[in-house]
Design an enzyme around this catalytic site. Sequence first.
Site, PDB file in Angstrom:
ATOM      1  N   ILE A 127       0.819  -1.209   0.000  1.00  0.00           N
ATOM      2  CA  ILE A 127       0.000   0.000   0.000  1.00  0.00           C
ATOM      3  C   ILE A 127       0.857   1.264   0.000  1.00  0.00           C
ATOM      4  O   ILE A 127       0.582   2.211  -0.736  1.00  0.00           O
ATOM      5  CB  ILE A 127      -0.967   0.000   1.211  1.00  0.00           C
ATOM      6  CG1 ILE A 127      -1.978  -1.133   1.073  1.00  0.00           C
ATOM      7  CG2 ILE A 127      -1.671   1.341   1.351  1.00  0.00           C
ATOM      8  CD1 ILE A 127      -2.793  -1.377   2.328  1.00  0.00           C
ATOM      9  N   ASP A 173      14.136   2.581  10.320  1.00  0.00           N
ATOM     10  CA  ASP A 173      13.432   1.577  11.110  1.00  0.00           C
ATOM     11  C   ASP A 173      12.476   2.340  12.019  1.00  0.00           C
ATOM     12  O   ASP A 173      12.908   2.995  12.974  1.00  0.00           O
ATOM     13  CB  ASP A 173      14.420   0.747  11.917  1.00  0.00           C
ATOM     14  CG  ASP A 173      13.754  -0.350  12.739  1.00  0.00           C
ATOM     15  OD1 ASP A 173      12.515  -0.285  12.959  1.00  0.00           O
ATOM     16  OD2 ASP A 173      14.461  -1.265  13.175  1.00  0.00           O
ATOM     17  N   SER A 195      -6.690  -1.204   8.895  1.00  0.00           N
ATOM     18  CA  SER A 195      -7.250  -2.419   8.290  1.00  0.00           C
ATOM     19  C   SER A 195      -8.548  -2.772   9.017  1.00  0.00           C
ATOM     20  O   SER A 195      -8.914  -2.133   9.997  1.00  0.00           O
ATOM     21  CB  SER A 195      -6.258  -3.567   8.436  1.00  0.00           C
ATOM     22  OG  SER A 195      -6.322  -4.112   9.740  1.00  0.00           O
ATOM     23  N   TYR A 201      -3.270  -8.065  17.046  1.00  0.00           N
ATOM     24  CA  TYR A 201      -3.587  -7.325  15.828  1.00  0.00           C
ATOM     25  C   TYR A 201      -4.950  -6.659  15.896  1.00  0.00           C
ATOM     26  O   TYR A 201      -5.120  -5.522  15.482  1.00  0.00           O
ATOM     27  CB  TYR A 201      -3.537  -8.247  14.599  1.00  0.00           C
ATOM     28  CG  TYR A 201      -3.754  -7.522  13.296  1.00  0.00           C
ATOM     29  CD1 TYR A 201      -2.743  -6.757  12.733  1.00  0.00           C
ATOM     30  CD2 TYR A 201      -4.960  -7.585  12.626  1.00  0.00           C
ATOM     31  CE1 TYR A 201      -2.917  -6.090  11.536  1.00  0.00           C
ATOM     32  CE2 TYR A 201      -5.156  -6.931  11.422  1.00  0.00           C
ATOM     33  CZ  TYR A 201      -4.136  -6.175  10.883  1.00  0.00           C
ATOM     34  OH  TYR A 201      -4.310  -5.522   9.701  1.00  0.00           O
TER      35      TYR A 201
END
Length: 168
Positions: free
Chosen positions: A17, A69, A155, A167
């Site tokens: 994405i 990072d 998401s 998650y």
Amino acid sequence: MSLKNKICLVTGASRGIGRGIALALGSEGATVYITGRTLNPSSTAPGSLSVTADEVSARGGNAIPVQCDHGVDEEIHRLFDRIEKDHGKIDLLVNNAFKGVNTIGKNIPVPFWEQPIESWDDVIHVGLRCHFVASQRAAKMMVPQKDGLIVNVSSPGALFNFFTAPYG
């Protein structure tokens, strides 16, 4: 819509994405800082910042690849220091960096009480906490300029239990 003279940052832009968003911004003429951990192509990870940068440039944008990072706050701060030094502003931040894909895949069949605590860290640290850190830095530039947009990529896991407990 022309994005000429707009300074954008897309985190996690070496693939997926984030790469697609960077390409779209570049197509409209934006200067796009792109970040990720993979600077050059390798056989171990698909996508890289250098490949994305070449594709952004081919579409008319100016890509600036920065290996970063997002799990290391100091690297995020150095990134924003560079943007501020180079341009004095940021117009768009797209928070897209995420580290938990492999962790989620390994832990889907594992009850959450048996998952290592690192599974939480992988999903939350680079995917939520780093977005907050980047948003703070972007806002410090955007508020005085009275302009800017922060976009957080998410998401379905933000809406209901999805994949694993860390998650969603």
